[in-house]
Design a protein around this motif. Structure first.
Motif, PDB file in Angstrom:
ATOM      1  N   ARG A  11     -22.177  10.050   6.694  1.00 57.86           N
ATOM      2  CA  ARG A  11     -22.192   8.617   6.399  1.00 57.86           C
ATOM      3  C   ARG A  11     -20.789   8.167   6.023  1.00 57.86           C
ATOM      4  NH1 ARG A  11     -25.285   6.150   2.411  1.00 57.86           N
ATOM      5  NH2 ARG A  11     -24.671   7.799   1.005  1.00 57.86           N
ATOM      6  N   PHE A  12     -20.452   6.948   6.452  1.00 53.96           N
ATOM      7  CA  PHE A  12     -19.183   6.325   6.105  1.00 53.96           C
ATOM      8  C   PHE A  12     -19.466   4.924   5.590  1.00 53.96           C
ATOM      9  CE2 PHE A  12     -18.089   9.435   9.331  1.00 53.96           C
ATOM     10  CZ  PHE A  12     -16.925  10.004   8.838  1.00 53.96           C
ATOM     11  N   GLU A  13     -18.760   4.533   4.540  1.00 51.60           N
ATOM     12  CA  GLU A  13     -18.865   3.185   3.983  1.00 51.60           C
ATOM     13  C   GLU A  13     -17.480   2.737   3.548  1.00 51.60           C
ATOM     14  OE1 GLU A  13     -21.651   2.821   0.763  1.00 51.60           O
ATOM     15  OE2 GLU A  13     -23.271   3.722   1.926  1.00 51.60           O
ATOM     16  N   ALA A  14     -17.335   1.429   3.446  1.00 53.48           N
ATOM     17  CA  ALA A  14     -16.069   0.877   2.943  1.00 53.48           C
ATOM     18  C   ALA A  14     -16.362  -0.423   2.216  1.00 53.48           C
ATOM     19  CB  ALA A  14     -15.103   0.629   4.090  1.00 53.48           C
ATOM     20  N   ASN A  15     -15.465  -0.776   1.348  1.00 54.63           N
ATOM     21  CA  ASN A  15     -15.562  -2.054   0.657  1.00 54.63           C
ATOM     22  C   ASN A  15     -14.156  -2.489   0.253  1.00 54.63           C
ATOM     23  OD1 ASN A  15     -14.895  -0.770  -1.842  1.00 54.63           O
ATOM     24  ND2 ASN A  15     -17.038  -0.173  -2.071  1.00 54.63           N
ATOM     25  N   ALA A  16     -14.071  -3.536  -0.501  1.00 58.91           N
ATOM     26  CA  ALA A  16     -12.770  -4.090  -0.877  1.00 58.91           C
ATOM     27  C   ALA A  16     -11.935  -3.126  -1.720  1.00 58.91           C
ATOM     28  CB  ALA A  16     -12.964  -5.406  -1.627  1.00 58.91           C
ATOM     29  N   LEU A  17     -12.555  -2.145  -2.325  1.00 58.57           N
ATOM     30  CA  LEU A  17     -11.837  -1.172  -3.147  1.00 58.57           C
ATOM     31  C   LEU A  17     -11.131  -0.102  -2.304  1.00 58.57           C
ATOM     32  CD1 LEU A  17     -11.228  -0.313  -6.076  1.00 58.57           C
ATOM     33  CD2 LEU A  17     -13.316   1.054  -5.996  1.00 58.57           C
ATOM     34  N   PHE A  18     -11.395  -0.073  -1.001  1.00 54.87           N
ATOM     35  CA  PHE A  18     -10.836   0.960  -0.145  1.00 54.87           C
ATOM     36  C   PHE A  18      -9.323   1.125  -0.303  1.00 54.87           C
ATOM     37  CE2 PHE A  18      -8.821   2.587   3.619  1.00 54.87           C
ATOM     38  CZ  PHE A  18      -9.517   3.762   3.842  1.00 54.87           C
ATOM     39  N   PRO A  19      -8.508   0.063  -0.207  1.00 53.37           N
ATOM     40  CA  PRO A  19      -7.048   0.258  -0.325  1.00 53.37           C
ATOM     41  C   PRO A  19      -6.633   0.893  -1.661  1.00 53.37           C
ATOM     42  CG  PRO A  19      -7.520  -1.935   0.496  1.00 53.37           C
ATOM     43  CD  PRO A  19      -8.828  -1.335   0.071  1.00 53.37           C
ATOM     44  N   VAL A  20      -7.327   0.544  -2.719  1.00 55.49           N
ATOM     45  CA  VAL A  20      -7.007   1.072  -4.047  1.00 55.49           C
ATOM     46  C   VAL A  20      -7.342   2.562  -4.118  1.00 55.49           C
ATOM     47  CG1 VAL A  20      -7.528   0.893  -6.511  1.00 55.49           C
ATOM     48  CG2 VAL A  20      -7.376  -1.180  -5.112  1.00 55.49           C
ATOM     49  N   LYS A  21      -8.532   2.922  -3.655  1.00 54.66           N
ATOM     50  CA  LYS A  21      -8.955   4.325  -3.689  1.00 54.66           C
ATOM     51  C   LYS A  21      -8.090   5.165  -2.756  1.00 54.66           C
ATOM     52  CE  LYS A  21     -11.510   7.742  -4.944  1.00 54.66           C
ATOM     53  NZ  LYS A  21     -11.380   8.275  -6.300  1.00 54.66           N
ATOM     54  N   TYR A  22      -7.775   4.633  -1.590  1.00 57.10           N
ATOM     55  CA  TYR A  22      -6.931   5.352  -0.631  1.00 57.10           C
ATOM     56  C   TYR A  22      -5.570   5.646  -1.255  1.00 57.10           C
ATOM     57  CZ  TYR A  22      -4.570   6.457   3.766  1.00 57.10           C
ATOM     58  OH  TYR A  22      -3.868   7.080   4.767  1.00 57.10           O
ATOM     59  N   LYS A  23      -4.997   4.665  -1.937  1.00 56.40           N
ATOM     60  CA  LYS A  23      -3.698   4.849  -2.602  1.00 56.40           C
ATOM     61  C   LYS A  23      -3.808   5.905  -3.706  1.00 56.40           C
ATOM     62  CE  LYS A  23       0.484   3.364  -3.994  1.00 56.40           C
ATOM     63  NZ  LYS A  23       1.685   3.415  -3.238  1.00 56.40           N
ATOM     64  N   ALA A  24      -4.900   5.864  -4.465  1.00 58.21           N
ATOM     65  CA  ALA A  24      -5.089   6.836  -5.552  1.00 58.21           C
ATOM     66  C   ALA A  24      -5.230   8.260  -5.014  1.00 58.21           C
ATOM     67  CB  ALA A  24      -6.318   6.463  -6.383  1.00 58.21           C
ATOM     68  N   LEU A  25      -5.900   8.403  -3.887  1.00 57.90           N
ATOM     69  CA  LEU A  25      -6.122   9.735  -3.318  1.00 57.90           C
ATOM     70  C   LEU A  25      -4.906  10.281  -2.581  1.00 57.90           C
ATOM     71  CD1 LEU A  25      -9.710   9.281  -1.844  1.00 57.90           C
ATOM     72  CD2 LEU A  25      -9.063  10.719  -3.790  1.00 57.90           C
ATOM     73  N   THR A  26      -4.146   9.403  -1.932  1.00 58.45           N
ATOM     74  CA  THR A  26      -3.086   9.869  -1.032  1.00 58.45           C
ATOM     75  C   THR A  26      -1.674   9.531  -1.492  1.00 58.45           C
ATOM     76  OG1 THR A  26      -3.056   7.831   0.278  1.00 58.45           O
ATOM     77  CG2 THR A  26      -4.634   9.548   0.939  1.00 58.45           C
ATOM     78  N   ASP A  27      -1.557   8.603  -2.427  1.00 48.79           N
ATOM     79  CA  ASP A  27      -0.263   8.086  -2.864  1.00 48.79           C
ATOM     80  C   ASP A  27       0.487   7.403  -1.712  1.00 48.79           C
ATOM     81  OD1 ASP A  27       1.444   7.545  -4.995  1.00 48.79           O
ATOM     82  OD2 ASP A  27       2.752   9.226  -4.490  1.00 48.79           O
ATOM     83  N   ARG A  28      -0.295   6.858  -0.751  1.00 42.32           N
ATOM     84  CA  ARG A  28       0.277   6.106   0.367  1.00 42.32           C
ATOM     85  C   ARG A  28      -0.424   4.761   0.470  1.00 42.32           C
ATOM     86  NH1 ARG A  28      -1.037  10.785   3.155  1.00 42.32           N
ATOM     87  NH2 ARG A  28      -2.461   9.548   4.436  1.00 42.32           N
ATOM     88  N   ASP A  29       0.248   3.813   1.100  1.00 43.95           N
ATOM     89  CA  ASP A  29      -0.290   2.476   1.303  1.00 43.95           C
ATOM     90  C   ASP A  29      -1.057   2.444   2.625  1.00 43.95           C
ATOM     91  OD1 ASP A  29       0.252  -0.367   2.668  1.00 43.95           O
ATOM     92  OD2 ASP A  29       0.127  -0.612   0.494  1.00 43.95           O
ATOM     93  N   ILE A  30      -2.304   2.003   2.596  1.00 40.58           N
ATOM     94  CA  ILE A  30      -3.131   1.988   3.799  1.00 40.58           C
ATOM     95  C   ILE A  30      -2.557   1.062   4.872  1.00 40.58           C
ATOM     96  CG2 ILE A  30      -4.709   0.223   2.906  1.00 40.58           C
ATOM     97  CD1 ILE A  30      -5.529   3.084   5.369  1.00 40.58           C
ATOM     98  N   PHE A  31      -1.945  -0.034   4.476  1.00 45.06           N
ATOM     99  CA  PHE A  31      -1.431  -0.975   5.462  1.00 45.06           C
ATOM    100  C   PHE A  31      -0.246  -0.375   6.230  1.00 45.06           C
ATOM    101  CE2 PHE A  31      -3.620  -3.445   2.232  1.00 45.06           C
ATOM    102  CZ  PHE A  31      -4.563  -4.074   3.025  1.00 45.06           C
ATOM    103  N   LYS A  32       0.590   0.383   5.548  1.00 37.97           N
ATOM    104  CA  LYS A  32       1.680   1.088   6.232  1.00 37.97           C
ATOM    105  C   LYS A  32       1.111   2.163   7.152  1.00 37.97           C
ATOM    106  CE  LYS A  32       5.196   0.324   2.723  1.00 37.97           C
ATOM    107  NZ  LYS A  32       6.030   0.931   1.684  1.00 37.97           N
ATOM    108  N   ASP A  33       0.097   2.861   6.669  1.00 44.71           N
ATOM    109  CA  ASP A  33      -0.515   3.902   7.487  1.00 44.71           C
ATOM    110  C   ASP A  33      -1.206   3.314   8.713  1.00 44.71           C
ATOM    111  OD1 ASP A  33       0.456   5.831   5.816  1.00 44.71           O
ATOM    112  OD2 ASP A  33      -1.482   6.357   4.924  1.00 44.71           O
ATOM    113  N   MET A  34      -1.792   2.136   8.571  1.00 44.64           N
ATOM    114  CA  MET A  34      -2.428   1.495   9.726  1.00 44.64           C
ATOM    115  C   MET A  34      -1.398   1.155  10.803  1.00 44.64           C
ATOM    116  SD  MET A  34      -5.657   1.519   9.319  1.00 44.64           S
ATOM    117  CE  MET A  34      -6.151   0.394  10.600  1.00 44.64           C
TER     118      MET A  34
END
Length: 122
Positions: A11-34
């Motif tokens: 299962r996969f889900e996403a919400n508005a918190l995704f960019p925050v959690k992604y940054k916390a887990l990876t120390d990278r910005d999701i928009f740059k990664d996109m």
């Protein structure tokens, strides 16, 4: 959303918190990664070494984490699959990711209520 990966249904889900959690887990910005992911369309064998495959696995992991917070750490989660072709999974989860990153016009509640009252008077 559920996707079959190897012998597992994930299962996969996403919400508005995704960019925050992604940054916390990876120390990278999701928009740059996109932006990096957009370059995949033009990638060649010669330029493949310039792309960090971890970006794709991190995105998939974070979306899976939102659906099931008990999945463990990223590497542990990845090792739980008999096979995991990220290039097959990515096209399936990009819509979910895009929806979580999209912004919609936010009308404050008070302004929306005023508009509704005006319409009722007319």
């Amino acid at each position: 959303m559920k996707i079959q990966i190897g012998n597992k249904s994930v299962r996969f889900e996403a919400n508005a918190l995704f960019p925050v959690k992604y940054k916390a887990l990876t120390d990278r910005d999701i928009f740059k990664d996109m932006k990096e992911i957009e370059k995949l369309a033009n990638i060649t064998a010669e330029t493949m070494d310039q792309f960090n495959i971890d970006v794709l696995f991190d995105i998939a992991y974070t979306l899976a984490w939102f659906a099931d917070r008990s999945i463990g750490e990223r590497d542990e989660w990845l090792l739980s699959f008999d096979e995991f072709n990220i290039y097959e999974v990515l096209p399936q989860i990009t819509g979910l990711l895009a929806d979580s990153l999209a912004t919609k016009k936010n009308i404050p509640v008070a302004a929306a209520q005023k508009k509704k009252k005006k319409k009722q008077k007319n």
